[in-house]
Design a protein around this motif. Sequence first.
Motif, short mmCIF file in Angstrom:
data_model
loop_
_atom_site.label_atom_id
_atom_site.label_comp_id
_atom_site.label_asym_id
_atom_site.label_seq_id
_atom_site.Cartn_x
_atom_site.Cartn_y
_atom_site.Cartn_z
N LYS A 128 57.29 69.81 44.46
CA LYS A 128 57.35 69.89 43.00
C LYS A 128 57.05 68.52 42.43
CE LYS A 128 60.19 71.51 39.17
NZ LYS A 128 59.08 72.31 38.61
N ASP A 129 56.15 68.47 41.45
CA ASP A 129 55.69 67.20 40.92
C ASP A 129 56.47 66.79 39.68
OD1 ASP A 129 54.10 64.96 40.94
OD2 ASP A 129 52.46 65.88 39.83
N GLY A 130 56.50 65.48 39.42
CA GLY A 130 57.09 64.97 38.18
C GLY A 130 58.60 64.98 38.14
N VAL A 131 59.27 65.14 39.30
CA VAL A 131 60.73 65.14 39.32
C VAL A 131 61.25 63.71 39.11
CG1 VAL A 131 62.76 65.69 40.73
CG2 VAL A 131 60.72 67.12 40.88
N SER A 132 62.38 63.59 38.49
CA SER A 132 63.07 62.31 38.34
C SER A 132 62.32 61.32 37.47
CB SER A 132 63.34 61.67 39.71
OG SER A 132 64.15 60.51 39.59
N GLN A 133 61.92 61.78 36.28
CA GLN A 133 61.36 60.84 35.31
C GLN A 133 62.51 60.11 34.62
OE1 GLN A 133 58.29 60.10 34.98
NE2 GLN A 133 56.94 61.86 34.97
N PRO A 134 62.37 58.81 34.41
CA PRO A 134 63.42 58.11 33.65
C PRO A 134 63.45 58.59 32.21
CG PRO A 134 61.53 56.67 34.02
CD PRO A 134 61.29 57.89 34.84
N LEU A 135 64.63 58.68 31.64
CA LEU A 135 64.79 59.04 30.23
C LEU A 135 64.88 57.77 29.40
CD1 LEU A 135 67.45 61.89 30.65
CD2 LEU A 135 64.94 62.08 30.63
N ILE A 136 64.37 57.82 28.19
CA ILE A 136 64.30 56.63 27.35
C ILE A 136 65.40 56.67 26.29
CG2 ILE A 136 62.88 55.33 25.73
CD1 ILE A 136 60.43 56.30 27.19
N LYS A 137 66.17 55.62 26.26
CA LYS A 137 67.25 55.49 25.28
C LYS A 137 66.69 55.55 23.86
CE LYS A 137 71.00 52.33 23.99
NZ LYS A 137 71.61 51.00 24.27
N GLY A 138 67.30 56.39 23.03
CA GLY A 138 66.87 56.52 21.66
C GLY A 138 65.83 57.60 21.44
N LEU A 139 65.19 58.06 22.52
CA LEU A 139 64.19 59.12 22.42
C LEU A 139 64.64 60.39 23.13
CD1 LEU A 139 60.85 57.13 22.96
CD2 LEU A 139 61.87 57.90 20.81
N ASP A 140 65.11 60.24 24.35
CA ASP A 140 65.58 61.39 25.11
C ASP A 140 67.08 61.57 24.92
OD1 ASP A 140 63.17 62.26 26.62
OD2 ASP A 140 63.27 60.22 27.41
N GLU A 141 67.53 62.79 25.09
CA GLU A 141 68.95 63.09 24.98
C GLU A 141 69.73 62.33 26.04
OE1 GLU A 141 71.89 67.04 25.20
OE2 GLU A 141 69.71 67.26 25.02
N GLU A 142 70.86 61.79 25.64
CA GLU A 142 71.68 61.04 26.59
C GLU A 142 72.14 61.94 27.72
OE1 GLU A 142 72.78 57.73 26.74
OE2 GLU A 142 71.26 57.34 25.23
N THR A 143 72.00 61.46 28.96
CA THR A 143 72.38 62.25 30.10
C THR A 143 73.88 62.12 30.37
OG1 THR A 143 72.02 62.59 32.47
CG2 THR A 143 71.87 60.34 31.68
N THR A 144 74.43 63.15 30.98
CA THR A 144 75.84 63.10 31.39
C THR A 144 75.98 62.62 32.82
OG1 THR A 144 75.75 65.44 32.06
CG2 THR A 144 76.47 64.95 29.81
N GLU A 145 74.85 62.43 33.51
CA GLU A 145 74.91 61.95 34.89
C GLU A 145 75.35 60.48 34.89
OE1 GLU A 145 70.99 62.77 36.34
OE2 GLU A 145 71.42 64.88 36.66
N LYS A 146 76.12 60.12 35.90
CA LYS A 146 76.77 58.81 35.89
C LYS A 146 76.15 57.79 36.84
CE LYS A 146 79.83 60.32 32.97
NZ LYS A 146 79.77 59.89 31.56
N LEU A 147 75.56 58.28 37.92
CA LEU A 147 75.18 57.34 38.97
C LEU A 147 73.83 56.68 38.77
CD1 LEU A 147 76.43 59.26 42.14
CD2 LEU A 147 77.54 57.39 40.93
N ALA A 148 72.82 57.44 38.39
CA ALA A 148 71.47 56.91 38.35
C ALA A 148 71.14 56.29 37.00
CB ALA A 148 70.46 58.01 38.67
N PRO A 149 70.32 55.22 37.00
CA PRO A 149 69.96 54.54 35.76
C PRO A 149 68.85 55.27 35.04
CG PRO A 149 68.94 53.43 37.61
CD PRO A 149 69.76 54.55 38.18
N VAL A 150 69.14 56.44 34.48
CA VAL A 150 68.08 57.25 33.91
C VAL A 150 67.85 57.01 32.42
CG1 VAL A 150 68.16 59.09 35.60
CG2 VAL A 150 69.73 59.15 33.67
N ASN A 151 68.84 56.55 31.69
CA ASN A 151 68.67 56.25 30.27
C ASN A 151 68.26 54.79 30.12
OD1 ASN A 151 71.17 58.53 29.93
ND2 ASN A 151 69.36 58.71 28.64
N ILE A 152 66.98 54.53 30.32
CA ILE A 152 66.50 53.16 30.36
C ILE A 152 66.23 52.62 28.96
CG2 ILE A 152 65.50 53.52 32.64
CD1 ILE A 152 62.74 53.64 31.26
#
Length: 489
Positions: A178-202
């Motif tokens: 499956k392609d495109g998995v694990s894209q970083p989310l952008i602070k202020g543009l993407d919804e804040e994630t509830t996940e705690k471990l990975a630095p996804v809200n960059i």
Amino acid sequence: MAPNIKNIQGDIWPRLPKKYERFLFFEILDAEMFKKQLETFLKYLTTAETAHKIRGKLYNRKDNTLIETMSTNISFSASGLKKLGKTDLGDVIFKGGMYADMVTAGLDRDSEWLDEFKGSKGVIDGVFTLAGSTAATVDEWMDDAINPKFFETGCAKSLFTQTGAVLNEYDIEHFGWKDGVSQPLIKGLDEETTEKLAPVNIQPGYIIVGEEGDTQSHPDWAKDGSYMVFRRLKQLVPEFTNWVVGNILPQAMISPDGGAVPSNLKMGVISTMSSRLVGRWPNGISLEEKPQPTDVLTDKALPEDNDKLSDEDKKLLTSNNFDFNDIKQQNRCPFASHIRKVRPRAERALPDGTLDDTHAMIRRGISFGPLTDNDEKTTGKTAHERGLLFVSYQSNLHNGFRQVQNEWANKVSFPSGKGKQCGGAQPGLDPIIGQWAEDDEDSNYITMPRFDDPSVTEQWKLARHVIAEGGEYFFTPSISGMKQIIAGA
């Protein structure tokens, strides 16, 4: 303050909606006339705001009926910006171009680059990104809007195109993952994630110039733009499959009682070991969260079987809730697996323990070529051109693509400090996208944990199944930035 989505081109964020995509490379012949044509064309460019609305409409539709869409972005190489009067970006990698960076001083091979990327058809000054719901939609848009305005007027020359399409409804790439998995989310543009471990809200400035987190000095006109990397990567799928099976089969033949090994066990070993190369099961679930075939179930590890998963496991399909905290072992995700090499998470922790995601980039690639046919599977030989048109966006080429490809994927010693766990060797190259010099026979390997005992490792000699065939570095200006270019400000 969140970035201005009316000012940012839509492929940077949230991504242009597409089933079919064409990259149209061009040369600028008359810069002043080109600026005049671009001024009237700006209204047709797809902004982040427009792309977000279109994607929302597609997401909220009640059935799978086709919704016609057409989106356009434009980006410029260093030579193109120079013709348009802009030479002050200051990024030496960008100014030198991809050939100088990845062939002359890198690990791509000149003999494998297509001539058009080496200038045989003209100087690549820019690229139109044309994304649509069908090939006919894109063709019609080129004929009605792009060609008359830019090429028939003589202000620019169409050089060549590169075309890709979504392979099927499961959004897989040619190797079957499956392609495109694990894209970083952008602070202020993407919804804040509830996940705690990975630095996804960059921080948005890691991707978008001039926004929070961007520490580089840029001219005013570059604000809300982004550096675009384009690479054509050929994939030798049947050869890759044979190489994987050839390395795994001896382990799949292991039987504790010395008897025949059941075929389902062989397939389980092959599925597990091939997934360890990627770091994910084909359906997208990471091995860091579900390391064993019994966790995911081999017959439910393919994208087309995702509807058979439990609700809990479905949440893991797009989960980023892991950080490779097992930094001294690889009984889950191997050190040299693709996802661990290109996004090392906890292994890039800062001295204070926070995770360093300054090297994040947004990926927007698309596959090209047909799926592998039965004749190719039987012969084990590629007969049709196929692969990935890789695209990424970042505010700093050195921190983004250049760091990930050359300092991580292409370095046998990364992640560092793993010699003891690798039997005195190093983790090795990225088994999917790692490149090595033609005369270097010492670094083309990967160190893999055995299936039956992950504490024991063995080296596999790598073969080249992803071939870089060319590309270029571009800059994707904001709408306001292009207005300044047009005005000569």
